[in-house]
Design a protein around this motif. Structure first.
Motif, PDB file in Angstrom:
ATOM      1  N   VAL A  13       0.836  -1.211   0.000  1.00  0.00           N
ATOM      2  CA  VAL A  13       0.000   0.000   0.000  1.00  0.00           C
ATOM      3  C   VAL A  13       0.865   1.253   0.000  1.00  0.00           C
ATOM      4  CG1 VAL A  13      -1.657   1.359   1.342  1.00  0.00           C
ATOM      5  CG2 VAL A  13      -1.988  -1.105   1.089  1.00  0.00           C
ATOM      6  N   ALA A  14       1.815   1.322   0.931  1.00  0.00           N
ATOM      7  CA  ALA A  14       2.704   2.486   0.992  1.00  0.00           C
ATOM      8  C   ALA A  14       3.534   2.606  -0.283  1.00  0.00           C
ATOM      9  CB  ALA A  14       3.625   2.388   2.213  1.00  0.00           C
ATOM     10  N   PHE A  16       3.786   5.687  -3.115  1.00  0.00           N
ATOM     11  CA  PHE A  16       5.078   6.268  -3.484  1.00  0.00           C
ATOM     12  C   PHE A  16       5.328   6.144  -4.982  1.00  0.00           C
ATOM     13  CE2 PHE A  16       9.548   6.026  -4.509  1.00  0.00           C
ATOM     14  CZ  PHE A  16      10.114   7.055  -3.766  1.00  0.00           C
ATOM     15  N   GLY A  17       5.091   4.944  -5.541  1.00  0.00           N
ATOM     16  CA  GLY A  17       5.390   4.709  -6.945  1.00  0.00           C
ATOM     17  C   GLY A  17       4.628   5.628  -7.875  1.00  0.00           C
ATOM     18  N   ILE A  18       3.332   5.779  -7.632  1.00  0.00           N
ATOM     19  CA  ILE A  18       2.518   6.674  -8.461  1.00  0.00           C
ATOM     20  C   ILE A  18       2.995   8.110  -8.312  1.00  0.00           C
ATOM     21  CG2 ILE A  18       0.207   7.638  -8.783  1.00  0.00           C
ATOM     22  CD1 ILE A  18      -0.914   4.915  -7.953  1.00  0.00           C
ATOM     23  N   SER A  19       3.183   8.537  -7.072  1.00  0.00           N
ATOM     24  CA  SER A  19       3.546   9.931  -6.803  1.00  0.00           C
ATOM     25  C   SER A  19       4.929  10.266  -7.338  1.00  0.00           C
ATOM     26  CB  SER A  19       3.484  10.200  -5.302  1.00  0.00           C
ATOM     27  OG  SER A  19       2.189   9.953  -4.782  1.00  0.00           O
ATOM     28  N   ALA A  20       5.905   9.360  -7.149  1.00  0.00           N
ATOM     29  CA  ALA A  20       7.270   9.628  -7.596  1.00  0.00           C
ATOM     30  C   ALA A  20       7.360   9.633  -9.122  1.00  0.00           C
ATOM     31  CB  ALA A  20       8.223   8.580  -7.025  1.00  0.00           C
ATOM     32  N   GLU A  21       6.606   8.767  -9.794  1.00  0.00           N
ATOM     33  CA  GLU A  21       6.634   8.741 -11.260  1.00  0.00           C
ATOM     34  C   GLU A  21       6.006  10.002 -11.836  1.00  0.00           C
ATOM     35  OE1 GLU A  21       6.115   8.210 -15.301  1.00  0.00           O
ATOM     36  OE2 GLU A  21       4.385   8.418 -13.974  1.00  0.00           O
ATOM     37  N   VAL A  24       4.493  11.832  -2.421  1.00  0.00           N
ATOM     38  CA  VAL A  24       5.695  11.084  -2.033  1.00  0.00           C
ATOM     39  C   VAL A  24       5.928  11.221  -0.527  1.00  0.00           C
ATOM     40  CG1 VAL A  24       8.176  10.822  -2.359  1.00  0.00           C
ATOM     41  CG2 VAL A  24       6.730  11.409  -4.304  1.00  0.00           C
ATOM     42  N   GLY A  25       5.832  12.452  -0.024  1.00  0.00           N
ATOM     43  CA  GLY A  25       5.991  12.656   1.409  1.00  0.00           C
ATOM     44  C   GLY A  25       4.887  11.995   2.212  1.00  0.00           C
ATOM     45  N   PHE A  26       3.669  12.008   1.676  1.00  0.00           N
ATOM     46  CA  PHE A  26       2.541  11.380   2.367  1.00  0.00           C
ATOM     47  C   PHE A  26       2.745   9.875   2.479  1.00  0.00           C
ATOM     48  CE2 PHE A  26      -1.770   9.470   2.168  1.00  0.00           C
ATOM     49  CZ  PHE A  26      -2.255   9.939   3.388  1.00  0.00           C
ATOM     50  N   SER A  27       3.374   9.257   1.462  1.00  0.00           N
ATOM     51  CA  SER A  27       3.608   7.816   1.526  1.00  0.00           C
ATOM     52  C   SER A  27       4.503   7.452   2.703  1.00  0.00           C
ATOM     53  CB  SER A  27       4.229   7.317   0.212  1.00  0.00           C
ATOM     54  OG  SER A  27       5.549   7.812   0.043  1.00  0.00           O
ATOM     55  N   PRO A  84       7.822  -4.309  -4.599  1.00  0.00           N
ATOM     56  CA  PRO A  84       6.854  -4.567  -5.677  1.00  0.00           C
ATOM     57  C   PRO A  84       5.726  -3.541  -5.703  1.00  0.00           C
ATOM     58  CG  PRO A  84       6.678  -6.239  -3.967  1.00  0.00           C
ATOM     59  CD  PRO A  84       7.917  -5.460  -3.689  1.00  0.00           C
ATOM     60  N   GLY A  85       5.350  -2.997  -4.537  1.00  0.00           N
ATOM     61  CA  GLY A  85       4.325  -1.966  -4.507  1.00  0.00           C
ATOM     62  C   GLY A  85       4.742  -0.728  -5.266  1.00  0.00           C
ATOM     63  N   VAL A  86       5.988  -0.299  -5.066  1.00  0.00           N
ATOM     64  CA  VAL A  86       6.512   0.868  -5.796  1.00  0.00           C
ATOM     65  C   VAL A  86       6.540   0.580  -7.298  1.00  0.00           C
ATOM     66  CG1 VAL A  86       8.545   2.312  -6.182  1.00  0.00           C
ATOM     67  CG2 VAL A  86       7.881   1.697  -3.852  1.00  0.00           C
ATOM     68  N   ALA A  87       7.011  -0.604  -7.657  1.00  0.00           N
ATOM     69  CA  ALA A  87       7.105  -0.961  -9.072  1.00  0.00           C
ATOM     70  C   ALA A  87       5.728  -0.963  -9.736  1.00  0.00           C
ATOM     71  CB  ALA A  87       7.770  -2.334  -9.225  1.00  0.00           C
ATOM     72  N   VAL A  88       4.739  -1.527  -9.067  1.00  0.00           N
ATOM     73  CA  VAL A  88       3.380  -1.569  -9.622  1.00  0.00           C
ATOM     74  C   VAL A  88       2.824  -0.152  -9.765  1.00  0.00           C
ATOM     75  CG1 VAL A  88       0.994  -2.242  -9.146  1.00  0.00           C
ATOM     76  CG2 VAL A  88       2.849  -3.893  -8.830  1.00  0.00           C
ATOM     77  N   GLY A  89       2.992   0.664  -8.726  1.00  0.00           N
ATOM     78  CA  GLY A  89       2.485   2.033  -8.774  1.00  0.00           C
ATOM     79  C   GLY A  89       3.114   2.841  -9.900  1.00  0.00           C
ATOM     80  N   ALA A  90       4.429   2.729 -10.039  1.00  0.00           N
ATOM     81  CA  ALA A  90       5.129   3.478 -11.092  1.00  0.00           C
ATOM     82  C   ALA A  90       4.731   2.978 -12.473  1.00  0.00           C
ATOM     83  CB  ALA A  90       6.634   3.355 -10.895  1.00  0.00           C
ATOM     84  N   PHE A  91       4.584   1.661 -12.615  1.00  0.00           N
ATOM     85  CA  PHE A  91       4.200   1.089 -13.910  1.00  0.00           C
ATOM     86  C   PHE A  91       2.816   1.577 -14.327  1.00  0.00           C
ATOM     87  CE2 PHE A  91       1.916  -2.164 -16.305  1.00  0.00           C
ATOM     88  CZ  PHE A  91       2.758  -2.334 -17.396  1.00  0.00           C
TER      89      PHE A  91
END
Length: 353
Positions: A22-23, A27-32, A207-210, A262-269
Protein backbone atom coordinates in the motif's frame (compact mmCIF):
# COMPACT_ATOMS: atom_id res chain seq x y z
CA UNK A 1 -12.55 -5.00 8.86
CA UNK A 2 -10.16 -3.89 11.61
CA UNK A 3 -6.46 -4.74 11.84
CA UNK A 4 -6.94 -7.66 14.25
CA UNK A 5 -9.59 -9.27 12.02
CA UNK A 6 -7.37 -8.80 8.98
CA UNK A 7 -4.45 -10.45 10.75
CA UNK A 8 -6.69 -13.34 11.84
CA UNK A 9 -7.84 -13.82 8.24
CA UNK A 10 -4.53 -13.46 6.40
CA UNK A 11 -1.85 -13.94 9.04
CA UNK A 12 0.67 -11.40 10.31
CA UNK A 13 3.33 -11.83 7.58
CA UNK A 14 0.82 -11.30 4.77
CA UNK A 15 -0.68 -8.22 6.44
CA UNK A 16 2.77 -6.73 7.04
CA UNK A 17 3.68 -7.27 3.36
CA UNK A 18 0.31 -5.84 2.28
CA UNK A 19 1.03 -2.70 4.31
CA UNK A 20 4.30 -2.34 2.41
CA UNK A 21 2.49 -2.76 -0.90
CA UNK A 22 0.00 0.00 0.00
CA UNK A 23 2.70 2.49 0.99
CA UNK A 24 4.77 1.46 -2.04
CA UNK A 25 1.95 2.02 -4.53
CA UNK A 26 1.37 5.53 -3.18
CA UNK A 27 5.08 6.27 -3.48
CA UNK A 28 5.39 4.71 -6.95
CA UNK A 29 2.52 6.67 -8.46
CA UNK A 30 3.55 9.93 -6.80
CA UNK A 31 7.27 9.63 -7.60
CA UNK A 32 6.63 8.74 -11.26
CA UNK A 33 4.23 11.63 -11.74
CA UNK A 34 6.34 14.22 -9.89
CA UNK A 35 9.76 12.95 -11.13
CA UNK A 36 10.93 13.07 -7.52
CA UNK A 37 14.71 12.72 -7.25
CA UNK A 38 17.16 14.13 -4.70
CA UNK A 39 20.00 13.75 -7.19
CA UNK A 40 18.31 16.10 -9.64
CA UNK A 41 17.54 18.57 -6.85
CA UNK A 42 21.17 18.51 -5.66
CA UNK A 43 22.34 19.14 -9.23
CA UNK A 44 20.06 22.17 -9.48
CA UNK A 45 21.53 23.59 -6.26
CA UNK A 46 25.10 22.84 -7.41
CA UNK A 47 24.47 24.72 -10.64
CA UNK A 48 22.60 27.57 -8.92
CA UNK A 49 19.47 26.92 -10.99
CA UNK A 50 16.74 26.20 -8.45
CA UNK A 51 13.86 24.77 -10.43
CA UNK A 52 11.06 22.23 -10.40
CA UNK A 53 13.13 19.34 -9.01
CA UNK A 54 14.16 21.34 -5.95
CA UNK A 55 10.58 22.51 -5.43
CA UNK A 56 9.31 18.91 -5.57
CA UNK A 57 11.99 17.64 -3.20
CA UNK A 58 11.32 20.36 -0.63
CA UNK A 59 7.58 19.75 -0.85
CA UNK A 60 8.11 16.01 -0.37
CA UNK A 61 10.35 16.61 2.63
CA UNK A 62 8.01 19.15 4.19
CA UNK A 63 4.95 16.92 3.69
CA UNK A 64 6.69 14.00 5.40
CA UNK A 65 7.73 16.30 8.26
CA UNK A 66 4.26 17.77 8.70
CA UNK A 67 2.34 14.49 8.71
CA UNK A 68 4.89 12.58 10.79
CA UNK A 69 5.33 15.28 13.41
CA UNK A 70 1.57 15.95 13.56
CA UNK A 71 0.83 12.26 14.20
CA UNK A 72 3.50 12.15 16.90
CA UNK A 73 2.21 15.34 18.56
CA UNK A 74 -1.37 14.00 18.57
CA UNK A 75 -0.27 10.65 19.99
CA UNK A 76 -1.24 8.66 16.90
CA UNK A 77 2.31 7.29 16.64
CA UNK A 78 5.29 7.31 18.99
CA UNK A 79 8.50 8.16 17.17
CA UNK A 80 10.49 7.27 20.27
CA UNK A 81 9.85 3.61 19.45
CA UNK A 82 11.17 3.94 15.89
CA UNK A 83 14.47 2.39 14.90
CA UNK A 84 15.86 5.87 14.30
CA UNK A 85 15.38 7.04 17.88
CA UNK A 86 15.15 3.86 19.98
CA UNK A 87 18.77 2.75 19.55
CA UNK A 88 22.24 4.33 19.33
CA UNK A 89 23.17 5.97 16.05
CA UNK A 90 26.46 6.02 14.18
CA UNK A 91 27.72 9.52 13.43
CA UNK A 92 30.76 8.27 11.52
CA UNK A 93 28.58 5.95 9.46
CA UNK A 94 26.14 8.74 8.66
CA UNK A 95 28.88 11.06 7.43
CA UNK A 96 31.09 8.60 5.54
CA UNK A 97 28.16 6.58 4.21
CA UNK A 98 26.36 9.74 3.18
CA UNK A 99 29.38 10.97 1.24
CA UNK A 100 29.85 7.63 -0.54
CA UNK A 101 26.14 7.49 -1.36
CA UNK A 102 26.12 11.08 -2.64
CA UNK A 103 28.92 10.35 -5.09
CA UNK A 104 27.19 7.15 -6.17
CA UNK A 105 23.86 8.80 -6.93
CA UNK A 106 25.59 11.26 -9.27
CA UNK A 107 27.36 8.45 -11.13
CA UNK A 108 24.16 6.39 -11.38
CA UNK A 109 22.10 9.47 -12.27
CA UNK A 110 19.50 8.71 -9.64
CA UNK A 111 18.92 7.45 -6.11
CA UNK A 112 17.57 3.89 -5.51
CA UNK A 113 13.97 5.06 -5.33
CA UNK A 114 14.29 6.87 -8.64
CA UNK A 115 16.00 3.84 -10.24
CA UNK A 116 13.17 1.58 -9.08
CA UNK A 117 10.57 3.93 -10.55
CA UNK A 118 12.46 4.24 -13.85
CA UNK A 119 12.97 0.48 -14.00
CA UNK A 120 9.22 -0.06 -13.74
CA UNK A 121 8.73 2.14 -16.81
CA UNK A 122 11.12 0.13 -19.00
CA UNK A 123 14.53 1.63 -18.25
CA UNK A 124 16.94 -1.31 -18.46
CA UNK A 125 19.82 0.80 -17.13
CA UNK A 126 17.84 1.43 -13.96
CA UNK A 127 16.84 -2.23 -13.59
CA UNK A 128 20.41 -3.53 -13.75
CA UNK A 129 21.69 -0.70 -11.57
CA UNK A 130 18.98 -1.48 -9.02
CA UNK A 131 20.03 -5.13 -8.91
CA UNK A 132 23.66 -4.16 -8.34
CA UNK A 133 22.52 -1.78 -5.59
CA UNK A 134 20.55 -4.57 -3.87
CA UNK A 135 23.42 -7.08 -4.08
CA UNK A 136 26.03 -4.65 -2.73
CA UNK A 137 23.63 -3.53 0.01
CA UNK A 138 23.27 -7.16 1.13
CA UNK A 139 27.04 -7.66 0.91
CA UNK A 140 27.48 -4.58 3.11
CA UNK A 141 24.93 -5.77 5.65
CA UNK A 142 25.92 -9.40 6.09
CA UNK A 143 28.47 -10.32 3.43
CA UNK A 144 32.01 -9.59 2.35
CA UNK A 145 31.75 -5.82 2.81
CA UNK A 146 30.20 -5.96 6.29
CA UNK A 147 33.56 -5.75 8.16
CA UNK A 148 34.36 -2.47 6.37
CA UNK A 149 30.90 -1.11 7.10
CA UNK A 150 31.14 -2.12 10.76
CA UNK A 151 34.59 -0.53 11.08
CA UNK A 152 33.32 2.78 9.70
CA UNK A 153 30.07 2.69 11.65
CA UNK A 154 31.83 1.87 14.91
CA UNK A 155 34.15 4.85 14.73
CA UNK A 156 31.79 7.35 16.35
CA UNK A 157 28.58 6.15 17.99
CA UNK A 158 26.13 8.17 20.07
CA UNK A 159 25.99 7.50 23.79
CA UNK A 160 22.55 6.10 24.39
CA UNK A 161 19.67 6.40 21.91
CA UNK A 162 20.10 8.43 18.76
CA UNK A 163 19.50 12.08 19.76
CA UNK A 164 16.39 13.84 18.52
CA UNK A 165 17.52 17.30 17.41
CA UNK A 166 14.32 18.99 18.60
CA UNK A 167 14.43 17.33 22.01
CA UNK A 168 18.13 18.05 22.48
CA UNK A 169 17.52 21.75 21.79
CA UNK A 170 14.53 21.76 24.19
CA UNK A 171 12.29 23.11 21.46
CA UNK A 172 8.57 23.31 22.30
CA UNK A 173 6.03 20.76 21.15
CA UNK A 174 4.95 21.39 17.59
CA UNK A 175 8.31 22.82 16.50
CA UNK A 176 8.66 20.07 13.92
CA UNK A 177 5.35 21.11 12.37
CA UNK A 178 6.50 24.74 12.18
CA UNK A 179 9.74 23.69 10.49
CA UNK A 180 7.75 21.59 8.03
CA UNK A 181 5.57 24.59 7.18
CA UNK A 182 8.69 26.70 6.60
CA UNK A 183 10.09 24.13 4.15
CA UNK A 184 6.72 23.96 2.38
CA UNK A 185 6.62 27.76 2.03
CA UNK A 186 10.10 27.76 0.49
CA UNK A 187 9.05 25.00 -1.90
CA UNK A 188 6.00 26.97 -3.03
CA UNK A 189 8.08 30.10 -3.62
CA UNK A 190 10.50 28.15 -5.85
CA UNK A 191 7.57 26.45 -7.59
CA UNK A 192 5.85 29.79 -8.25
CA UNK A 193 8.98 31.33 -9.74
CA UNK A 194 9.42 28.34 -12.05
CA UNK A 195 5.73 27.95 -12.87
CA UNK A 196 5.67 24.35 -11.68
CA UNK A 197 2.28 22.75 -12.35
CA UNK A 198 -0.05 22.05 -9.46
CA UNK A 199 -0.23 18.42 -10.58
CA UNK A 200 3.52 17.95 -10.10
CA UNK A 201 3.32 19.66 -6.70
CA UNK A 202 0.37 17.52 -5.66
CA UNK A 203 2.20 14.31 -6.47
CA UNK A 204 5.33 15.68 -4.80
CA UNK A 205 3.22 15.92 -1.65
CA UNK A 206 2.12 12.35 -2.33
CA UNK A 207 5.70 11.08 -2.03
CA UNK A 208 5.99 12.66 1.41
CA UNK A 209 2.54 11.38 2.37
CA UNK A 210 3.61 7.82 1.53
CA UNK A 211 6.29 8.11 4.21
CA UNK A 212 3.65 9.16 6.75
CA UNK A 213 1.47 6.24 5.67
CA UNK A 214 4.40 3.90 6.28
CA UNK A 215 4.88 5.27 9.79
CA UNK A 216 1.18 4.89 10.59
CA UNK A 217 0.90 1.35 9.24
CA UNK A 218 4.04 -0.05 10.88
CA UNK A 219 3.23 1.58 14.23
CA UNK A 220 -0.35 0.29 14.14
CA UNK A 221 0.82 -3.22 13.31
CA UNK A 222 3.43 -3.07 16.06
CA UNK A 223 0.68 -2.35 18.59
CA UNK A 224 -1.39 -5.38 17.53
CA UNK A 225 1.34 -7.94 16.81
CA UNK A 226 2.38 -10.58 19.32
CA UNK A 227 5.94 -10.49 17.97
CA UNK A 228 8.21 -7.43 17.89
CA UNK A 229 7.63 -5.38 14.72
CA UNK A 230 10.09 -2.67 13.66
CA UNK A 231 8.46 0.76 13.62
CA UNK A 232 9.68 2.52 10.51
CA UNK A 233 8.66 3.63 7.07
CA UNK A 234 9.95 3.82 3.51
CA UNK A 235 13.56 3.09 2.67
CA UNK A 236 15.16 1.27 -0.25
CA UNK A 237 18.46 -0.10 1.02
CA UNK A 238 17.28 -2.83 3.41
CA UNK A 239 14.06 -3.59 1.48
CA UNK A 240 15.92 -4.04 -1.82
CA UNK A 241 18.22 -6.60 -0.22
CA UNK A 242 15.34 -8.27 1.66
CA UNK A 243 13.20 -8.53 -1.47
CA UNK A 244 16.06 -10.04 -3.47
CA UNK A 245 16.70 -12.56 -0.69
CA UNK A 246 12.99 -13.42 -0.53
CA UNK A 247 12.86 -14.06 -4.28
CA UNK A 248 15.91 -16.33 -4.04
CA UNK A 249 14.89 -18.25 -0.93
CA UNK A 250 11.49 -19.40 0.28
CA UNK A 251 12.83 -19.41 3.84
CA UNK A 252 12.88 -15.58 3.93
CA UNK A 253 9.88 -14.12 5.78
CA UNK A 254 7.19 -11.86 4.39
CA UNK A 255 7.32 -8.40 5.95
CA UNK A 256 6.68 -4.71 5.26
CA UNK A 257 9.97 -4.27 3.41
CA UNK A 258 9.29 -7.19 1.06
CA UNK A 259 5.92 -5.73 0.07
CA UNK A 260 7.31 -2.23 -0.42
CA UNK A 261 9.50 -2.84 -3.50
CA UNK A 262 6.85 -4.57 -5.68
CA UNK A 263 4.32 -1.97 -4.51
CA UNK A 264 6.51 0.87 -5.80
CA UNK A 265 7.10 -0.96 -9.07
CA UNK A 266 3.38 -1.57 -9.62
CA UNK A 267 2.49 2.03 -8.77
CA UNK A 268 5.13 3.48 -11.09
CA UNK A 269 4.20 1.09 -13.91
CA UNK A 270 0.49 1.94 -13.74
CA UNK A 271 1.27 5.67 -13.57
CA UNK A 272 3.58 5.53 -16.60
CA UNK A 273 1.13 3.33 -18.50
CA UNK A 274 -1.73 5.75 -18.02
CA UNK A 275 0.49 8.70 -19.00
CA UNK A 276 1.96 6.96 -22.05
CA UNK A 277 5.50 6.99 -20.69
CA UNK A 278 6.34 3.29 -20.94
CA UNK A 279 9.41 2.95 -23.17
CA UNK A 280 12.34 0.54 -23.35
CA UNK A 281 15.67 2.26 -22.77
CA UNK A 282 19.13 0.68 -22.82
CA UNK A 283 22.79 1.60 -22.49
CA UNK A 284 24.59 4.24 -24.52
CA UNK A 285 27.83 2.25 -24.45
CA UNK A 286 30.32 0.46 -22.22
CA UNK A 287 31.52 3.68 -20.58
CA UNK A 288 27.96 4.57 -19.60
CA UNK A 289 27.42 1.08 -18.21
CA UNK A 290 30.58 1.29 -16.11
CA UNK A 291 29.47 4.60 -14.67
CA UNK A 292 25.95 3.48 -13.73
CA UNK A 293 27.02 0.21 -12.13
CA UNK A 294 29.86 1.84 -10.19
CA UNK A 295 27.41 4.41 -8.89
CA UNK A 296 24.91 1.72 -7.90
CA UNK A 297 27.60 -0.18 -5.99
CA UNK A 298 28.68 2.96 -4.13
CA UNK A 299 25.05 3.68 -3.21
CA UNK A 300 24.57 0.14 -1.92
CA UNK A 301 27.53 0.39 0.43
CA UNK A 302 26.87 4.03 1.35
CA UNK A 303 23.21 3.48 2.18
CA UNK A 304 23.91 0.56 4.50
CA UNK A 305 26.72 2.48 6.19
CA UNK A 306 24.65 5.66 6.59
CA UNK A 307 21.59 3.80 7.83
CA UNK A 308 19.47 4.53 4.79
CA UNK A 309 19.21 6.03 1.33
CA UNK A 310 17.86 9.44 0.28
CA UNK A 311 14.38 8.24 1.24
CA UNK A 312 15.26 6.03 4.21
CA UNK A 313 17.63 8.45 5.92
CA UNK A 314 16.80 11.65 4.08
CA UNK A 315 13.00 11.71 4.29
CA UNK A 316 11.89 8.90 6.63
CA UNK A 317 14.71 9.38 9.13
CA UNK A 318 14.69 13.13 8.63
CA UNK A 319 11.01 13.29 9.56
CA UNK A 320 11.91 12.02 13.05
CA UNK A 321 14.63 14.69 13.47
CA UNK A 322 17.11 11.94 14.36
CA UNK A 323 20.61 13.45 14.46
CA UNK A 324 22.30 10.77 12.33
CA UNK A 325 19.54 10.94 9.69
CA UNK A 326 20.09 14.67 9.23
CA UNK A 327 23.87 14.18 9.18
CA UNK A 328 23.49 11.54 6.47
CA UNK A 329 21.13 13.76 4.47
CA UNK A 330 23.47 16.77 4.61
CA UNK A 331 26.42 14.55 3.66
CA UNK A 332 24.51 13.18 0.66
CA UNK A 333 23.60 16.68 -0.48
CA UNK A 334 27.12 18.09 -0.15
CA UNK A 335 28.84 15.08 -1.72
CA UNK A 336 26.32 14.98 -4.55
CA UNK A 337 26.78 18.67 -5.30
CA UNK A 338 30.57 18.39 -5.21
CA UNK A 339 30.54 15.27 -7.40
CA UNK A 340 28.33 16.96 -9.97
CA UNK A 341 30.65 19.96 -10.17
CA UNK A 342 33.70 17.73 -10.56
CA UNK A 343 32.27 15.05 -12.85
CA UNK A 344 29.39 16.40 -14.91
CA UNK A 345 29.20 20.14 -14.78
CA UNK A 346 29.77 22.09 -17.98
CA UNK A 347 28.06 25.49 -18.04
CA UNK A 348 25.10 25.74 -20.43
CA UNK A 349 25.72 22.27 -21.90
CA UNK A 350 24.71 19.56 -19.41
CA UNK A 351 20.96 19.38 -18.65
CA UNK A 352 19.52 18.29 -15.32
CA UNK A 353 17.82 14.92 -16.01
Amino acid sequence: MDVVSLIDALGEPAVFALAGVVAGIIFGISAEQSRFCLRAAAVEVARATLGSRMAVWLLTFSTALLWTQAMHTMGIIDLGSSRWLASPGTLSGAIVGGVVFGIGMILARGCPGRLLVLGATGNLRAILSGLVFAVVAQMSLEGALSPIREFISGGWITKGPNPNILWELNMPSGSGIVIGIAFAALALVIAYRNRVSWVMLLFGCGVGFSVAVGWFLTYTLAQTSFDPVPVGSLTFSGPSADTLRYLLSTDSPLEFDVGLIPGVAVGAFVSALMAGRLIWQGWDGARSMQRYLAGAALMGFGAMTAGGCTIGAGVTGGSTFALTAWLALVSMWLAGMAADRLIDYAPHTVPVT
